[in-house]
Design a protein around this motif. Structure first.
Motif, PDB file in Angstrom:
ATOM      1  N   ALA B 269       0.842  -1.209   0.000  1.00 43.82           N
ATOM      2  CA  ALA B 269       0.000   0.000   0.000  1.00 43.82           C
ATOM      3  C   ALA B 269       0.872   1.252   0.000  1.00 43.82           C
ATOM      4  O   ALA B 269       0.607   2.216  -0.740  1.00 43.82           O
ATOM      5  CB  ALA B 269      -0.937  -0.007   1.210  1.00 43.82           C
ATOM      6  N   ALA B 270       1.939   1.222   0.810  1.00 49.48           N
ATOM      7  CA  ALA B 270       2.839   2.385   0.873  1.00 49.48           C
ATOM      8  C   ALA B 270       3.550   2.577  -0.465  1.00 49.48           C
ATOM      9  O   ALA B 270       3.699   3.697  -0.958  1.00 49.48           O
ATOM     10  CB  ALA B 270       3.856   2.193   1.992  1.00 49.48           C
ATOM     11  N   LEU B 271       3.942   1.462  -1.051  1.00 47.72           N
ATOM     12  CA  LEU B 271       4.671   1.515  -2.321  1.00 47.72           C
ATOM     13  C   LEU B 271       3.819   2.135  -3.442  1.00 47.72           C
ATOM     14  O   LEU B 271       4.277   3.032  -4.156  1.00 47.72           O
ATOM     15  CB  LEU B 271       5.105   0.086  -2.684  1.00 47.72           C
ATOM     16  CG  LEU B 271       6.104  -0.144  -3.798  1.00 47.72           C
ATOM     17  CD1 LEU B 271       6.776  -1.517  -3.599  1.00 47.72           C
ATOM     18  CD2 LEU B 271       5.478  -0.112  -5.170  1.00 47.72           C
ATOM     19  N   VAL B 272       2.592   1.670  -3.590  1.00 47.51           N
ATOM     20  CA  VAL B 272       1.769   2.224  -4.680  1.00 47.51           C
ATOM     21  C   VAL B 272       1.415   3.689  -4.423  1.00 47.51           C
ATOM     22  O   VAL B 272       1.332   4.480  -5.361  1.00 47.51           O
ATOM     23  CB  VAL B 272       0.500   1.382  -4.982  1.00 47.51           C
ATOM     24  CG1 VAL B 272       0.885  -0.022  -5.449  1.00 47.51           C
ATOM     25  CG2 VAL B 272      -0.446   1.331  -3.796  1.00 47.51           C
ATOM     26  N   ALA B 273       1.237   4.038  -3.148  1.00 52.01           N
ATOM     27  CA  ALA B 273       0.947   5.452  -2.846  1.00 52.01           C
ATOM     28  C   ALA B 273       2.158   6.315  -3.212  1.00 52.01           C
ATOM     29  O   ALA B 273       2.009   7.385  -3.798  1.00 52.01           O
ATOM     30  CB  ALA B 273       0.582   5.616  -1.372  1.00 52.01           C
TER      31      ALA B 273
END
Lengths: 472, 472
Positions: B269-273
């Motif tokens: 989730a952090a990566l795609v954000a």
């Protein structure tokens, strides 16, 4: 139509053709009753109705007189559209969404809506049919009856084709999530981004939205408000643009209300076969005819399978069930594949409920009532528009469906009219929604699928007044 | 699991870990009954089951012995896939259609099917709920509850999110015609033709079909059969290809059965954000967990709305009803527009029937039974594959869902195996269906959503024998 309504229509016609002039006295209830062989109560009801419509006025102790405001019926639009013939990418979504969203609350008078009154449909019977069908569901059918849809339903659809003299086997029908999905599947089965697609001018905005989503170019073709697309213009556009498909509504076109004659449809079928051009025929209003019988769709003249016929039960029987279908001719395999990969299958309860309802045989009776209601609405709406809209307003005379197409006089801007109507809690569908080139700036589509209540009459009066101001 | 099944599983485990060796004598029914505090009938049932599975054998008047053919459980696949990292247009439809069509009759043993047994679902209760819901239908709702879907249903879906600790308002949910439509709408909301999309390797073929239809390029990313996509490889692919979206199944991935840990999802989730990359999360199997609780989807760690979470009731409650949904985060407006112009709305009877069923509160009980059935099937299928497949076959150990992923030894060609299986009336899903680069030529996916009947056991034996021949 009831007797008093027939009498009222008769008198209204006499007023409009000038036999009865403003100020003329009508026969007394007693005399009219005797001469027409009707009960006094019937005559009184007719007079009361004419009075409510503003056509006649009662004077105390003296009787009824033709009102001075009683006008002739507004004329019909007569000339075909004249689009520029260019192919252009479509950029319509923002306008359409803005207009549809503004009209999505129940408080708004839905003259711009695409849906008829839901009270016209037999939801109770349908609900019972659905309950019975689901109590008899074979669990294995949820796996085996995927993409093409319920066999029972496809049989019923094939039967209805047969009644109209069209032979289509259940195996050649794909059930879809409403006609909207059917049309989209057909489009994606035969087009790739950048292709040109021929459409009517004006045409249904959902067609333009689909073209925009798929990155297709629209070529608007001249269309007559009475009998639909101009076949010569269509053939010229085929030669010029080498389109991948043509998308038409041949019966009670949305928004014009135009209907192609059978001879013209016959010629159209031959034309697309000659050019090997897929014809996507959107026929969702065909069952809502006001004349003697269902008009044959182009599919009825389709020898070589170039016609992809699309329809649904959403306008005729079961709004909200989202059950439509296509009979895509030679593109059956491609359309089935599109269905499988787009949404896999159509919801079973909706399909099976409708199949069961159709098997019980009360569809025809329901349709007869629905057609009568819509025809009555059409007449009353045209009357009311004649009373309230500016002189020079032209109004179509559809022989089916539930849309009127209005050409407003002077420099009326339909988008400005829309905004002012919305401010008064009334929706209308302005002409530019129906055109990739944003034509029809002085036109609006009016939905007559709701009864002409006092609220609707007041809404028409408000729009008419606003149009008069804008025209000045 | 019943007592005799638990006892049988216990003994089977002892055989496989070597505590009991081929030829060893089992305790007599009487002794086992006394030592385990079970009735003799229970022990006998367990022995009978083990005998049926070929793990033990009865000798006349002498008792039960461990069979010589009893094998250790097949090992798990352990290494992540190693795709070449290129972006490529997808050409998969012909292969997939050929394989799906071949399996579409009821006569075929459905090991290659994507659906569990329809007998696992509460169609009667659902039918009654639908009947009640339709008898209470408000006709006006068929107009006012179009694109986002039934409010009652969206409330129920929001409640289920809440139970899992995820706060999503009903207004942020769009009901769709199954998860398939949800995934397609999300894809078309954020991609345009020619864009690159990151996918797992292997990935669900319907994802590849969607990419092909939209003219998108697939970039396959290394994926581990236990815990899913490799986040380093994912980040490298983002840097290299600047993709328009990423499409993943984070729970019980189809076909691998892999499940990402919550820590990994959090990092995802952090990566795609960070990369402002829309993540389409296909979570249709999340409710079919075999451990203690529902695994949190990536959506649960989505602070900025980059995760478009998609799921449905088709695998958990109501096959054939075609009711799915998406909670598309910051793309709500775009997805709603896509829904409006693709299919307008989702069928009301299906939506309202499911909403009513959920309101009555029997969903959890049904799910518990469903999970137990599938877990039992999983164990029995792995057992059976261990008995029948060639030595060296690797089998995944999914902790949810209903798919096993098999890596076959030697030069077994899964497409050839598929053709031979079909000739014997058995479907399997060969590995190349799940890869844009047609990898996984020695892999197959096996559906364990149907109970391991004698017919299924025979089918597994047939496929195993054929694989042994092909491997030689």
């Amino acid at each position: 139509m009831k007797r008093y309504q027939a009498l009222a229509a008769d008198i209204a016609a006499s007023i409009r053709n000038g036999t009865l002039k403003p100020g003329d006295k009508l026969p007394s209830v007693r005399r009219a009753s005797a001469s027409r062989h009707l009960s006094p109560a019937t005559v009184f009801q007719a007079y009361y109705l004419l009075e409510a419509k503003g056509l006649i006025r009662a004077r105390d102790r003296s009787g009824y007189y033709v009102a001075h405001g009683a006008k002739a019926l507004p004329p019909e639009p007569e000339t075909a559209s004249k689009p520029d013939g260019e192919a252009r990418p479509v950029v319509i979504s923002e306008l359409v969404v803005r207009i549809l969203e503004s009209a999505m609350t129940r408080d708004v008078v839905p003259l711009g809506s695409a849906f008829p009154s839901p009270l016209l449909f037999p939801f109770e019977r349908l609900g019972r049919a659905t309950a019975v069908a689901m109590s008899q569901l074979d669990p294995w059918s949820t796996v085996s009856e995927l993409a093409p849809g319920s066999h029972a339903l496809r049989q019923q659809i094939a039967l209805r084709y047969l009644v109209d003299g069209i032979h289509i086997r259940p195996e050649h029908i794909v059930v879809t999530n409403g006609a909207m999905e059917a049309l989209n599947l057909c489009l994606s089965a035969v087009c790739k981004p950048g292709d040109a697609v021929l459409v009517e001018s004006p045409c249904f905005y959902a067609c333009l939205q689909a073209l925009e989503r798929f990155g297709l170019h629209a070529v608007e073709v001249a269309t007559d408000p009475r009998d639909g697309i101009d076949l010569d213009a269509l053939e010229a556009a085929i030669a010029r643009h080498r389109p991948a498909a043509c998308w038409l509504m041949t019966n009670y076109q949305n928004p014009l209300g135009s209907a192609m004659s059978e001879a013209k449809k016959h010629a159209l079928a031959a034309l697309v076969a000659r050019h090997r051009l897929p014809l996507i025929e959107d026929d969702v209003y065909g069952e809502l005819y006001f004349d003697n019988r269902r008009p044959t769709p182009t599919k009825g003249f389709d020898g070589d399978g170039w016609v992809m016929h699309c329809s649904s039960f959403s306008k005729t029987l079961a709004p909200g069930y989202r059950v439509g279908w296509t009979s895509p001719g030679r593109f059956l395999k491609q359309v089935t594949y599109q269905k499988l990969t787009t949404s896999l299958a159509t919801s079973m309860p909706g399909q099976l409920g409708i199949a069961r309802y159709l098997e019980r045989g009360s569809f025809e009776r329901h349709l007869r009532g629905l057609r009568l209601s819509l025809r009555k609405n059409r007449d009353e709406y045209i009357d009311a528009i004649g009373r309230h809209f500016p002189a020079g307003t032209k109004v179509s005379r559809p022989s089916g469906g539930y849309f009127l197409w209005l050409e407003l006089p002077g420099a009326v801007d339909a988008l400005a009219l829309h905004d002012k109507a919305m401010a008064a809690g009334i929706s209308i569908a302005p002409g530019p929604m129906f055109s990739a080139s944003r034509g029809f700036g002085a036109c609006i589509r009016v939905n007559y699928g709701h009864p002409l209540t006092a609220r609707v009459e007041a809404a028409l009066r408000t729009i008419g007044k606003t149009a008069i101001r804008l025209a000045a």
